[in-house]
Design a protein around this motif. Structure first.
Motif, PDB file in Angstrom:
ATOM      1  N   ALA A 282       0.824  -1.210   0.000  1.00 21.03           N
ATOM      2  CA  ALA A 282       0.000   0.000   0.000  1.00 21.03           C
ATOM      3  C   ALA A 282       0.857   1.258   0.000  1.00 21.03           C
ATOM      4  O   ALA A 282       0.576   2.227  -0.718  1.00 21.03           O
ATOM      5  N   VAL A 283       1.921   1.259   0.806  1.00 21.08           N
ATOM      6  CA  VAL A 283       2.820   2.415   0.841  1.00 21.08           C
ATOM      7  C   VAL A 283       3.518   2.589  -0.502  1.00 21.08           C
ATOM      8  O   VAL A 283       3.670   3.714  -1.004  1.00 21.08           O
ATOM      9  N   PHE A 284       3.925   1.483  -1.123  1.00 20.04           N
ATOM     10  CA  PHE A 284       4.628   1.546  -2.413  1.00 20.04           C
ATOM     11  C   PHE A 284       3.733   2.128  -3.506  1.00 20.04           C
ATOM     12  O   PHE A 284       4.129   3.054  -4.229  1.00 20.04           O
ATOM     13  N   ILE A 285       2.525   1.603  -3.634  1.00 18.60           N
ATOM     14  CA  ILE A 285       1.623   2.057  -4.697  1.00 18.60           C
ATOM     15  C   ILE A 285       1.194   3.502  -4.483  1.00 18.60           C
ATOM     16  O   ILE A 285       1.180   4.311  -5.424  1.00 18.60           O
ATOM     17  N   SER A 286       0.864   3.857  -3.248  1.00 16.35           N
ATOM     18  CA  SER A 286       0.461   5.237  -2.992  1.00 16.35           C
ATOM     19  C   SER A 286       1.639   6.192  -3.154  1.00 16.35           C
ATOM     20  O   SER A 286       1.453   7.357  -3.523  1.00 16.35           O
ATOM     21  N   GLY A 287       2.880   5.703  -2.892  1.00 16.61           N
ATOM     22  CA  GLY A 287       4.057   6.535  -3.133  1.00 16.61           C
ATOM     23  C   GLY A 287       4.207   6.883  -4.605  1.00 16.61           C
ATOM     24  O   GLY A 287       4.537   8.018  -4.969  1.00 16.61           O
ATOM     25  N   ILE A 288       3.959   5.899  -5.483  1.00 13.89           N
ATOM     26  CA  ILE A 288       3.993   6.164  -6.924  1.00 13.89           C
ATOM     27  C   ILE A 288       2.986   7.237  -7.281  1.00 13.89           C
ATOM     28  O   ILE A 288       3.285   8.201  -7.996  1.00 13.89           O
ATOM     29  N   ALA A 289       1.771   7.097  -6.774  1.00 12.24           N
ATOM     30  CA  ALA A 289       0.682   7.993  -7.165  1.00 12.24           C
ATOM     31  C   ALA A 289       0.857   9.397  -6.612  1.00 12.24           C
ATOM     32  O   ALA A 289       0.662  10.387  -7.320  1.00 12.24           O
ATOM     33  N   ILE A 290       1.244   9.522  -5.335  1.00 11.22           N
ATOM     34  CA  ILE A 290       1.265  10.846  -4.726  1.00 11.22           C
ATOM     35  C   ILE A 290       2.396  11.705  -5.277  1.00 11.22           C
ATOM     36  O   ILE A 290       2.220  12.906  -5.523  1.00 11.22           O
ATOM     37  N   PHE A 291       3.566  11.116  -5.535  1.00 12.04           N
ATOM     38  CA  PHE A 291       4.654  11.917  -6.089  1.00 12.04           C
ATOM     39  C   PHE A 291       4.376  12.281  -7.543  1.00 12.04           C
ATOM     40  O   PHE A 291       4.766  13.355  -8.011  1.00 12.04           O
ATOM     41  N   GLY A 292       3.678  11.386  -8.264  1.00  8.69           N
ATOM     42  CA  GLY A 292       3.253  11.736  -9.610  1.00  8.69           C
ATOM     43  C   GLY A 292       2.273  12.883  -9.615  1.00  8.69           C
ATOM     44  O   GLY A 292       2.318  13.776 -10.475  1.00  8.69           O
ATOM     45  N   THR A 293       1.375  12.907  -8.611  1.00 10.29           N
ATOM     46  CA  THR A 293       0.416  14.009  -8.505  1.00 10.29           C
ATOM     47  C   THR A 293       1.127  15.331  -8.307  1.00 10.29           C
ATOM     48  O   THR A 293       0.827  16.337  -8.981  1.00 10.29           O
ATOM     49  N   PHE A 294       2.066  15.371  -7.373  1.00 12.72           N
ATOM     50  CA  PHE A 294       2.807  16.611  -7.120  1.00 12.72           C
ATOM     51  C   PHE A 294       3.530  17.085  -8.385  1.00 12.72           C
ATOM     52  O   PHE A 294       3.497  18.262  -8.728  1.00 12.72           O
ATOM     53  N   LEU A 295       4.191  16.146  -9.068  1.00 15.03           N
ATOM     54  CA  LEU A 295       5.002  16.515 -10.224  1.00 15.03           C
ATOM     55  C   LEU A 295       4.152  17.097 -11.347  1.00 15.03           C
ATOM     56  O   LEU A 295       4.402  18.207 -11.832  1.00 15.03           O
ATOM     57  N   PHE A 296       3.123  16.364 -11.765  1.00 14.61           N
ATOM     58  CA  PHE A 296       2.369  16.782 -12.948  1.00 14.61           C
ATOM     59  C   PHE A 296       1.442  17.956 -12.662  1.00 14.61           C
ATOM     60  O   PHE A 296       1.227  18.797 -13.538  1.00 14.61           O
ATOM     61  N   LEU A 297       0.888  18.021 -11.460  1.00 19.28           N
ATOM     62  CA  LEU A 297       0.076  19.191 -11.141  1.00 19.28           C
ATOM     63  C   LEU A 297       0.937  20.444 -11.041  1.00 19.28           C
ATOM     64  O   LEU A 297       0.495  21.545 -11.380  1.00 19.28           O
ATOM     65  N   THR A 298       2.169  20.287 -10.557  1.00 19.08           N
ATOM     66  CA  THR A 298       3.082  21.436 -10.516  1.00 19.08           C
ATOM     67  C   THR A 298       3.353  21.951 -11.924  1.00 19.08           C
ATOM     68  O   THR A 298       3.276  23.159 -12.192  1.00 19.08           O
ATOM     69  N   TYR A 299       3.654  21.038 -12.850  1.00 21.56           N
ATOM     70  CA  TYR A 299       3.888  21.440 -14.238  1.00 21.56           C
ATOM     71  C   TYR A 299       2.621  22.033 -14.855  1.00 21.56           C
ATOM     72  O   TYR A 299       2.680  23.025 -15.593  1.00 21.56           O
ATOM     73  N   TYR A 300       1.492  21.410 -14.587  1.00 18.79           N
ATOM     74  CA  TYR A 300       0.237  21.902 -15.168  1.00 18.79           C
ATOM     75  C   TYR A 300      -0.068  23.317 -14.694  1.00 18.79           C
ATOM     76  O   TYR A 300      -0.404  24.205 -15.501  1.00 18.79           O
ATOM     77  N   LEU A 301       0.052  23.555 -13.394  1.00 18.73           N
ATOM     78  CA  LEU A 301      -0.295  24.862 -12.853  1.00 18.73           C
ATOM     79  C   LEU A 301       0.715  25.940 -13.257  1.00 18.73           C
ATOM     80  O   LEU A 301       0.349  27.085 -13.513  1.00 18.73           O
ATOM     81  N   GLN A 302       2.001  25.577 -13.309  1.00 18.96           N
ATOM     82  CA  GLN A 302       3.022  26.577 -13.641  1.00 18.96           C
ATOM     83  C   GLN A 302       3.188  26.767 -15.150  1.00 18.96           C
ATOM     84  O   GLN A 302       3.216  27.900 -15.639  1.00 18.96           O
TER      85      GLN A 302
END
Length: 543
Positions: A282-302
């Motif tokens: 659970a920690v592994f899969i959610s780690g993939i998802a949450i860091f991907g969220t930060f990365l792509f939303l940062t690029y999208y917003l900026q």
């Protein structure tokens, strides 16, 4: 899985008036480690202009940290089991601060990359000892639940805090302060550790499994390196395929070596427990998802929406707030009432829905309707995953294995984040490039292509969280099963408490407290019961 631990010297929980102070110290240290995975991201453009390194080298400022951190975590966890955890914790803090100071003073790309590598190495020593300190300090289930609610909030929300803090420091001071700020965190944590954390040392010091350490470090390094190379060189590149294949072979050899070793770096009993293995997944899969969220939303917003670094960081605040609320409620109230299966599976479902919602975002979407609802859903979901999963993965582990078990939590989160960042970036970039080839005539084609790549990455993350839901249902125990395990633990502990008629134990002297055996209840943690020995007492901006 049942196991026993030998008594250890001075491994008692901290006095009541110090426990929550220890929690603050540990939370500060964990925050420093987690936010450093993202705080430099926003500062990278400024650092690149100041030091003059090319775009091809830019990723290594982030990847160098992840490579060292992810590959050395198991060794760092074993060091906490071998020596005084307080000294290992302080050593990690001081080393991390020194590496941060070197990075902030960098005059070249080589110096910055070397400092980030050193940060990752000391972070690998620091993170397991921080969690191990928390595990040994909070033994009472209700207090433990509160403590892990706070720790889970930091583990899940630290990356978003890094984005906000990185934006503030970069915009108003300098990119160098995204590294210098660690000196403040480290100074606070070191002072608190010296004042409030009691030293603990095992009576029998485990030996380092050097063959296992080499195989684990090399295997994890090559896995993370392979995914990092895929982002720039592509999946079919010989270096990418060779690194991933060699990493898998070395990790398979590591597992084989651990089966034969008399002093394994990773005792397989730690991960073969179905409940604990499900928590790590659970920690592994959610780690993939949450860091991907930060990365792509940062690029999208900026990049697509043209927001400033500071505004971008602040737009993540609703997600952080939901993580704080959800992780504490799930750990303090929900874990005892529903067990880990219901909480983690529900969190995975919420994450699946939130990612699916983000996959609908477009160039013309507004933050209020296109992004904010997803952030609220994801915050609630991730909060329900991290705190219960970390609690479940570390509760009831023998003292001699607590450092390694704690290191595995950080390993799963960090390696998951590294793989997610690299693999999802490759997917997003290749999708955007294919879209541009087919739709290159539109003035908004670059922005639309970039957004299309992000939405595909969000869709993949949604599917991964859906897989996490299935694994949580299959691997984690139900509330009824937890009750059965708790009753079994109580039955197993009863003979241990009864005096032996054949060899009555002598009365303990007043100066020497007699070890008492206690069965750790499984009801609040979701682990199999463990009987332990305890001492009594860049597209065009579009708006």
């Amino acid at each position: 899985m049942s196991s026993a631990t030998s008594p250890v010297t001075a491994d008692l929980a901290a006095p009541d008036d110090r426990r929550w102070l220890v929690l603050i110290v540990v939370a500060v240290a964990q925050l420093m480690v987690v936010l450093d995975s993202t705080i430099v991201n926003i500062a990278l453009p400024s650092a690149q202009r100041a030091l003059g390194f090319p775009n091809s080298d830019r990723q290594w400022v982030v990847t160098a940290y992840a490579l060292a951190f992810g590959s050395l975590l198991l060794v760092g966890g074993r060091l906490g089991d071998m020596f005084s955890r307080e000294r290992v914790f302080i050593t990690g803090l001081v080393g991390f601060a020194v590496a941060s100071a070197i990075g902030g003073a960098s005059v070249s790309f080589t110096m910055l990359a070397a400092a980030r590598t050193l940060q990752g190495a000391f972070g690998a020593v620091l993170a397991p000892s921080a969690l191990g300190t928390l595990v040994s300090t909070f033994r009472e289930p209700r207090e433990r639940a509160r403590a892990f609610g706070v720790f889970g909030s930091v583990a899940a929300g630290g990356g978003a805090v890094g984005l906000i803090l990185g934006g503030v420091l970069t915009q108003y001071l300098s990119w160098r302060w995204t590294l210098y700020v660690n000196l403040v965190f480290a100074a606070i944590a070191v002072a608190g550790a010296v004042a409030w954390i009691s030293p603990s040392r095992p009576d029998e010091r485990p030996r380092m499994d050097w063959p296992g350490a080499v195989l684990a470090c090399a295997g994890l390094f090559l896995i993370v390196f392979g995914f990092s190379r895929a982002e720039t060189a592509g999946w079919a590149a010989p270096q990418t395929l060779g690194s991933l294949a060699a990493g898998v072979v070395l990790l398979a050899g590591f597992l084989r070596a651990e089966q034969r070793s008399s002093h394994p770096l990773l005792p397989l009993r730690v991960i073969l427990d179905r409940t604990r293995g499900g928590s790590y997944a659970a920690v592994f899969i959610s780690g993939i998802a949450i860091f991907g969220t930060f990365l792509f939303l940062t690029y999208y917003l900026q990049v697509v929406k043209g927001e400033s670094p500071l505004t971008t960081g602040l737009l993540f605040l609703p997600m952080i707030g939901c993580i704080l609320i959800s992780s504490n409620l799930s750990s303090i109230v929900g874990l005892a009432r529903f067990g880990p299966r219901v909480l983690i599976a529900t969190g995975m479902l919420l994450g699946t829905g939130g990612m699916a919602y983000l996959a609908q975002v477009s160039v013309t979407s507004s933050y209020t309707t296109g992004v904010l609802p997803a952030l609220l859903i994801l915050g609630l979901g991730f909060g329900m995953i991290f705190a219960p999963a970390i609690n479940t993965a570390t509760f009831g582990v023998a003292r001699r294995d607590s450092g390694v078990a704690s290191a595995l939590v950080n390993t799963m989160q960090q390696v998951g984040g590294s793989i997610g960042t690299s693999a999802l970036s490759t997917i997003a970039l290749s999708t955007a490039a294919s879209y541009l080839v087919a739709h290159h005539t539109s003035p908004l084609a670059p922005a639309i292509a970039a957004t299309h790549g992000y939405t595909v990455a969000f869709s993949v993350s949604s599917a991964l969280l859906g897989l996490g839901f299935i694994l949580a249902v299959v691997l984690l125990p139900s509330k009824r099963r937890l009750a059965e395990l708790r009753n079994a633990a109580a039955a197993a502990a009863a003979p241990a408490r009864a005096p032996s008629p054949a060899a009555p134990a002598p009365a303990p002297s007043p100066a020497t407290p007699r070890p008492a055996f206690e069965a750790i209840p499984a009801g609040l943690c979701g682990c199999s019961p463990v009987v332990t020995a305890a001492h009594a007492s860049a597209a065009t901006p579009v708006r």
